[in-house]
Write a protein that holds these residues in place. Structure first.
Motif, mmCIF file in Angstrom:
data_model
loop_
_atom_site.group_PDB
_atom_site.id
_atom_site.type_symbol
_atom_site.label_atom_id
_atom_site.label_comp_id
_atom_site.label_asym_id
_atom_site.label_seq_id
_atom_site.Cartn_x
_atom_site.Cartn_y
_atom_site.Cartn_z
ATOM 1 N N GLU A 1 28.727 51.126 41.593
ATOM 2 C CA GLU A 1 29.930 50.487 41.059
ATOM 3 C C GLU A 1 29.825 50.327 39.541
ATOM 4 O OE1 GLU A 1 31.954 46.150 41.569
ATOM 5 O OE2 GLU A 1 31.275 47.125 43.402
ATOM 6 N N GLU A 2 28.651 49.933 39.078
ATOM 7 C CA GLU A 2 28.437 49.770 37.643
ATOM 8 C C GLU A 2 28.533 51.114 36.923
ATOM 9 O OE1 GLU A 2 26.316 49.605 33.844
ATOM 10 O OE2 GLU A 2 25.580 50.633 35.607
ATOM 11 N N LEU B 1 32.099 51.980 36.601
ATOM 12 C CA LEU B 1 32.702 51.161 35.549
ATOM 13 C C LEU B 1 32.431 51.763 34.176
ATOM 14 C CD1 LEU B 1 33.769 48.309 34.315
ATOM 15 C CD2 LEU B 1 31.316 47.878 34.145
ATOM 16 N N ARG C 1 27.859 42.458 40.854
ATOM 17 C CA ARG C 1 29.279 42.742 41.138
ATOM 18 C C ARG C 1 30.194 41.883 40.274
ATOM 19 N NH1 ARG C 1 28.895 43.274 47.665
ATOM 20 N NH2 ARG C 1 28.153 45.425 47.669
ATOM 21 N N ALA C 2 29.865 40.597 40.144
ATOM 22 C CA ALA C 2 30.693 39.701 39.336
ATOM 23 C C ALA C 2 30.670 40.113 37.860
ATOM 24 C CB ALA C 2 30.216 38.261 39.490
ATOM 25 N N THR D 1 30.051 43.103 36.712
ATOM 26 C CA THR D 1 30.753 44.383 36.605
ATOM 27 C C THR D 1 32.259 44.148 36.530
ATOM 28 O OG1 THR D 1 29.005 45.521 37.808
ATOM 29 C CG2 THR D 1 31.135 46.615 37.722
ATOM 30 N N ARG D 2 32.747 43.298 37.390
ATOM 31 C CA ARG D 2 34.183 42.986 37.387
ATOM 32 C C ARG D 2 34.591 42.334 36.067
ATOM 33 N NH1 ARG D 2 38.158 45.338 39.008
ATOM 34 N NH2 ARG D 2 39.934 44.110 38.479
ATOM 35 N N ARG D 3 33.756 41.447 35.576
ATOM 36 C CA ARG D 3 34.044 40.765 34.310
ATOM 37 C C ARG D 3 34.092 41.765 33.149
ATOM 38 N NH1 ARG D 3 35.941 37.475 30.817
ATOM 39 N NH2 ARG D 3 34.549 36.526 29.313
ATOM 40 N N TRP E 1 34.860 44.958 33.298
ATOM 41 C CA TRP E 1 36.088 45.754 33.401
ATOM 42 C C TRP E 1 37.291 44.914 32.977
ATOM 43 C CZ3 TRP E 1 37.813 50.369 33.161
ATOM 44 C CH2 TRP E 1 39.147 50.607 33.486
ATOM 45 N N ASP E 2 37.341 43.653 33.405
ATOM 46 C CA ASP E 2 38.465 42.789 33.042
ATOM 47 C C ASP E 2 38.543 42.587 31.537
ATOM 48 O OD1 ASP E 2 39.170 42.577 35.693
ATOM 49 O OD2 ASP E 2 38.247 40.606 35.973
#
Length: 156
Positions: A11-12, A15, A134-135, A137-139, A141-142
């Motif tokens: 996932e990373e 990203l 995961r958190a 990674t999401r941060r 991207w956001d």
């Protein structure tokens, strides 16, 4: 079977690849923002640097020698600083190039934090470390998507 950590790593990597692809696609619009921000103050500085030495002797001749050239040069220097600063503030307010650079720096730091979290998760794999990756990674991207949207650019 893929472990949760391997999935988080994949996932990373997706990203990072998405950020790279979007950044390549958006290079020209981002560059335009930077040019619009940094060129006007530079032009003001160059104009005063070029025309200052031409204007000082003219003013000295017109004043009949009452004004000293060194005083005129100092006044011109101070005026240059003031005008460059004012144009800089206007251009930053209007186009936001420094804010863009700051936001891109935040994205870079967020991606670096994801990579550090992955290294830590590899050393000590646990469900909590995978969730942290995961958190983060999401941060990251956001942050990137928010930075691009702030300049009217859409990410894929």
């Amino acid at each position: 079977m893929t472990s949760p950590l391997d999935f988080a790593i994949q996932e990373e990597l997706r990203l990072v690849e998405a950020i790279k692809q979007n950044s390549r696609r958006l290079t020209a619009p981002l560059l335009v923002v930077l040019v619009k921000t940094f060129v006007p103050p530079a032009l003001v500085f160059v104009a005063f640097a070029v025309f200052g030495p031409v204007v000082v002797p003219v003013i000295e001749r017109l004043s009949g020698g009452v004004l000293f050239p060194s005083t005129l040069y100092i006044a011109g220097f101070l005026l240059t600083i003031l005008l460059v600063w004012r144009v800089w503030r206007w251009s930053e307010t209007r186009f936001g190039g420094v804010v863009l650079l700051r936001r891109l720096g935040q994205v870079t730091m967020a991606v670096l934090n994801v990579e550090k979290a992955i290294d830590a998760a590899r050393a000590n794999p646990s469900q909590a470390s995978v969730q942290q990756v995961r958190a983060l990674t999401r941060r990251a991207w956001d942050l990137y998507a928010e930075a691009m949207r702030a300049y009217g650019l859409e990410v894929e």
